[in-house]
Scaffold this motif. Structure first.
Motif, PDB file in Angstrom:
ATOM      1  N   PRO A   1      -7.844  -0.038   0.709  1.00 50.87           N
ATOM      2  CA  PRO A   1      -8.942   0.844   1.111  1.00 50.87           C
ATOM      3  C   PRO A   1      -9.349   1.833   0.010  1.00 50.87           C
ATOM      4  N   TRP A   2      -8.505   1.966  -1.010  1.00 47.34           N
ATOM      5  CA  TRP A   2      -8.801   2.902  -2.103  1.00 47.34           C
ATOM      6  C   TRP A   2      -9.329   2.167  -3.341  1.00 47.34           C
TER       7      TRP A   2
ATOM      8  N   GLY B   1      -1.184  -0.505  -6.639  1.00 46.13           N
ATOM      9  CA  GLY B   1      -1.153  -0.757  -5.190  1.00 46.13           C
ATOM     10  C   GLY B   1       0.006  -1.663  -4.787  1.00 46.13           C
TER      11      GLY B   1
ATOM     12  N   ARG C   1      -9.186  -2.086   7.367  1.00 43.36           N
ATOM     13  CA  ARG C   1      -9.389  -3.314   6.592  1.00 43.36           C
ATOM     14  C   ARG C   1     -10.294  -2.986   5.404  1.00 43.36           C
TER      15      ARG C   1
ATOM     16  N   GLU D   1       2.870   2.159  -6.919  1.00 42.91           N
ATOM     17  CA  GLU D   1       2.436   2.359  -5.533  1.00 42.91           C
ATOM     18  C   GLU D   1       2.539   3.854  -5.243  1.00 42.91           C
ATOM     19  N   ALA D   2       1.441   4.422  -4.729  1.00 48.28           N
ATOM     20  CA  ALA D   2       1.388   5.869  -4.515  1.00 48.28           C
ATOM     21  C   ALA D   2       2.422   6.359  -3.499  1.00 48.28           C
ATOM     22  N   GLY D   3       2.733   5.534  -2.500  1.00 45.35           N
ATOM     23  CA  GLY D   3       3.706   5.951  -1.486  1.00 45.35           C
ATOM     24  C   GLY D   3       4.814   4.926  -1.380  1.00 45.35           C
TER      25      GLY D   3
ATOM     26  N   ARG E   1       1.687   7.370  -8.398  1.00 47.84           N
ATOM     27  CA  ARG E   1       0.247   7.163  -8.229  1.00 47.84           C
ATOM     28  C   ARG E   1      -0.454   7.040  -9.587  1.00 47.84           C
ATOM     29  N   LEU E   2      -1.392   6.111  -9.665  1.00 46.05           N
ATOM     30  CA  LEU E   2      -2.251   6.079 -10.853  1.00 46.05           C
ATOM     31  C   LEU E   2      -3.234   7.231 -10.728  1.00 46.05           C
TER      32      LEU E   2
ATOM     33  N   ARG F   1     -10.556   7.006 -10.765  1.00 44.73           N
ATOM     34  CA  ARG F   1      -9.394   6.943 -11.686  1.00 44.73           C
ATOM     35  C   ARG F   1      -9.768   6.261 -13.000  1.00 44.73           C
TER      36      ARG F   1
ATOM     37  N   ILE G   1       0.229  -5.967   0.253  1.00 41.72           N
ATOM     38  CA  ILE G   1       0.512  -7.384   0.085  1.00 41.72           C
ATOM     39  C   ILE G   1      -0.201  -7.962  -1.142  1.00 41.72           C
TER      40      ILE G   1
ATOM     41  N   ILE H   1      -3.601 -10.982   4.955  1.00 45.04           N
ATOM     42  CA  ILE H   1      -2.206 -11.207   4.606  1.00 45.04           C
ATOM     43  C   ILE H   1      -1.994 -12.705   4.409  1.00 45.04           C
TER      44      ILE H   1
ATOM     45  N   ARG I   1       2.726   0.936   2.850  1.00 41.91           N
ATOM     46  CA  ARG I   1       2.535   2.132   3.686  1.00 41.91           C
ATOM     47  C   ARG I   1       1.150   2.129   4.360  1.00 41.91           C
ATOM     48  N   ALA I   2       0.216   1.301   3.873  1.00 39.72           N
ATOM     49  CA  ALA I   2      -1.166   1.378   4.375  1.00 39.72           C
ATOM     50  C   ALA I   2      -1.493   0.131   5.201  1.00 39.72           C
ATOM     51  N   THR I   3      -2.575  -0.567   4.861  1.00 43.35           N
ATOM     52  CA  THR I   3      -3.060  -1.659   5.718  1.00 43.35           C
ATOM     53  C   THR I   3      -2.020  -2.750   5.943  1.00 43.35           C
TER      54      THR I   3
ATOM     55  N   GLY J   1      -1.195  -6.363  -3.998  1.00 39.76           N
ATOM     56  CA  GLY J   1      -0.594  -5.887  -5.251  1.00 39.76           C
ATOM     57  C   GLY J   1       0.749  -6.542  -5.521  1.00 39.76           C
TER      58      GLY J   1
END
Ligand SMILES: Cc1cc2nc3c(=O)[nH]c(=O)nc-3n(C[C@H](O)[C@H](O)[C@H](O)COP(=O)(O)OP(=O)(O)OC[C@H]3O[C@@H](n4cnc5c(N)ncnc54)[C@H](O)[C@@H]3O)c2cc1C
Length: 512
Positions: free
Chosen positions: A216-217, A16, A325, A39-41, A180-181, A225, A19, A363, A45-47, A21
């Motif tokens: 969120p994942w 991830g 969140r 990081e997958a993207g 991505r893991l 995973r 912030i 954050i 990119r997310a929250t 990770g």
């Protein structure tokens, strides 16, 4: 047949690039752990790019007796302000009094605690004002008079993530974006992990420990995973923001109380705009698909309209964004009441490789979260918590570009303008705010615009794009226009297309 590449060996695999990770990767590498982050993207990119962008104690959390969180968050404000004075700056918040909602004594008590809990040195104390006589009242409704004013800080959230990743990399971590893991299992006292890049190619990592900071994942990574179970659960709460042309003059923000007892911020944004948010709704869908609804837009407009003379509707919204969140599920009845504090879940049975999962957080408190996470991991790995640069080394280490003498941003800006006299004021300020002292690396020995490469329009020059691609992992126009900057709000459609074209051209040139 070519042999499969050997696994990357490391002490810690961080999953991830938000912030949490990147904060963990930075802290870990500084404490001597060889670290890989996937990081997958894109980073943030997310929250972590969808927040209200406040480094704040969280005045309203006092109502939920979250004293630990508020104390930690309040004292982090000045630590982070010193570490990155280019992307973080102080902001005054105006809280108009509404006698039908919270009584004045309660707000005064909250602000007293706010002023004294966190060891404030740089930020000014709270005060009471009369809006009808004070410059802060300009643009507010005539019925509003009594108000309270206090300080917090503002952060360019996505840039904070990138700077943590950059610092981690410069200290030896490997940062793998768009990777991505997909699976990991414990084999022979280590984690053997399979990662997949955006082009479908795979690589393996053999790690002594994993930090699951997938936001969120976090449960997806745990359950799907890694095949692990935990009694800790994440509760996904969606929050949305709208951006409208400026509602009020001045550089103060507003914190507005609503009849449903929620609060909404109206924050000066990107010079010409106001940022209004947020909402709070339980969310069950795919976090990657989160988007604002017409009802949320109406809700935010209605709260602004109740406080400002300038009236707005959905038609005034120039941009909006939503995020989820990833809160620690404490079984609270309503979404606003769920704790904003973080919980770290360490799974480290004797002889097995440790796994640490992050639930919740802000954050504002990412650095403390990272410190505790790395304490837990070092202990589980049988290493001293004071290894490497020592426990809490991040408390006084500037982030890239943040090594501004005495954290004096205006002084630094004047110096940059003198070093690059051909830059118009607005552009020098934009560079200084985005890159701090790293502006010099981005601009190099340039003495005129000709030295900055192609002019893509509206103050976007090739030198900046080259820097963002080479140093900050940017791969697309969106990474630049909407995450590493908010230039998307300011530049023409033509310039945006030119940036898209530049990235396409540079991708072709790289693959040729
Ligand atoms: C509306 C809203 C307003 C907020 N306002 C504030 C505020 O003003 N101040 C504040 O302090 N906090 C605020 N927060 C909270 C803060 O934004 C979050 O706590 C923080 O961003 C969470 O960061 P994270 O790193 O845990 O998650 P994320 O930023 O979501 O990062 C998780 C990353 O994991 C990656 N990932 C997922 N699965 C995998 C996988 N299998 N392999 C590789 N990578 C994977 C994702 O792509 C993602 O980038 C707000 C949050 C919201 C939603």
């Amino acid at each position: 047949m070519t042999a499969a590449p050997a696994p990357i060996q490391c002490d810690l695999l961080v999953v991830g690039g938000g912030i949490n990770g990147t904060g963990i990767a930075r802290d870990a590498v500084g404490r001597g752990l060889s670290t890989v982050l996937c990081e997958a993207g894109d980073l943030a990119r997310a929250t972590s790019s969808a927040s209200s962008k406040l480094i704040h104690g969280g005045l309203r959390y006092l109502e939920y007796y979250e004293f630990r969180l508020v104390r930690e968050a309040l004292s982090e404000r000045e630590v982070l302000l010193r570490a990155a004075p280019h992307i973080i700056w102080p902001l005054r918040f105006v809280l108009p009094h509404n006698p039908g909602l919270r009584p004045a004594w309660m707000i005064r008590l909250g602000l007293f605690l706010y002023d004294h809990l966190g060891g404030r040195k740089l930020l000014p104390a709270s005060e009471g004002v009369r809006l009808r006589r004070h410059r802060y009242g300009k643009g507010t409704k005539a019925a509003l008079d009594k108000a309270f004013v206090y300080s917090d800080c503002w952060v360019q959230d996505a840039r904070l993530v990138v700077l943590n990743a950059l610092d981690a990399q410069e200290r030896g971590a490997q940062i793998l974006t768009h990777t991505r893991l997909i699976h990991a299992e414990r084999i022979g006292g280590r984690w053997e992990a399979t990662l997949e890049r955006a082009d479908g190619t795979r690589l393996t990592v053999s790690a002594a420990a994993i930090a699951n900071a997938a936001g969120p994942w976090v449960s997806d990574v745990l359950n799907e995973r890694l095949g692990r179970k935990t009694d800790k659960r994440v509760r996904l709460i969606k929050g949305s923001h709208i951006v409208v042309p400026k509602l009020h003059a001045g550089d103060q923000a507003f914190i507005l109380q609503n009849a449903d007892r929620r609060i909404v911020f109206v924050i000066p944004y990107e010079g010409d705009y106001s940022l209004i948010g947020t909402t709070d709704h339980d969310y069950q869908g795919d976090p990657a698909q989160v988007a604002i609804t017409p009802e949320e837009t109406d809700y935010l407009c209605a709260i602004a309209n109740a406080h400002f003379e300038k009236q707005i509707s959905a038609a005034d919204v120039v941009w909006s964004y939503s995020g989820v969140r990833p809160l620690y599920d404490d079984a609270a009845a309503n979404a606003s009441a769920v704790t904003r504090d973080y919980t770290l879940d360490l799974d480290a049975p004797a002889g097995a490789a440790p796994l640490l999962s992050v639930f919740g957080g802000k954050i504002t408190t990412y650095r403390c979260l990272a410190l505790e996470a790395v304490d837990d991991l070092l202990t589980a790995l049988g290493k001293p918590v004071s290894a490497g640069l020592g426990r809490n080394w991040t408390a006084d280490a500037p982030l890239p570009g943040g090594d501004i003498p005495n954290a004096d941003f205006n002084g630094f800006l004047r110096q940059l303008e003198a070093e690059y006299p051909f830059l118009p004021q607005g552009l020098a300020r934009r560079y200084a705010r985005a890159y701090g002292t790293r502006s010099r690396r981005m601009l190099g020995p340039a003495q005129s615009f000709d030295d900055l490469g192609a002019d893509l329009g509206d103050g976007v020059y090739e030198a900046e794009l080259r820097y963002l691609r080479a140093v900050e992992w940017a791969q697309t126009a969106e990474d630049v226009l909407w995450r590493r900057s908010k230039l998307g709000l300011h530049v023409s459609a033509r310039t945006q297309m030119a940036v898209v074209g530049w990235f396409k051209g540079s991708a072709q040139a790289l693959s040729a």
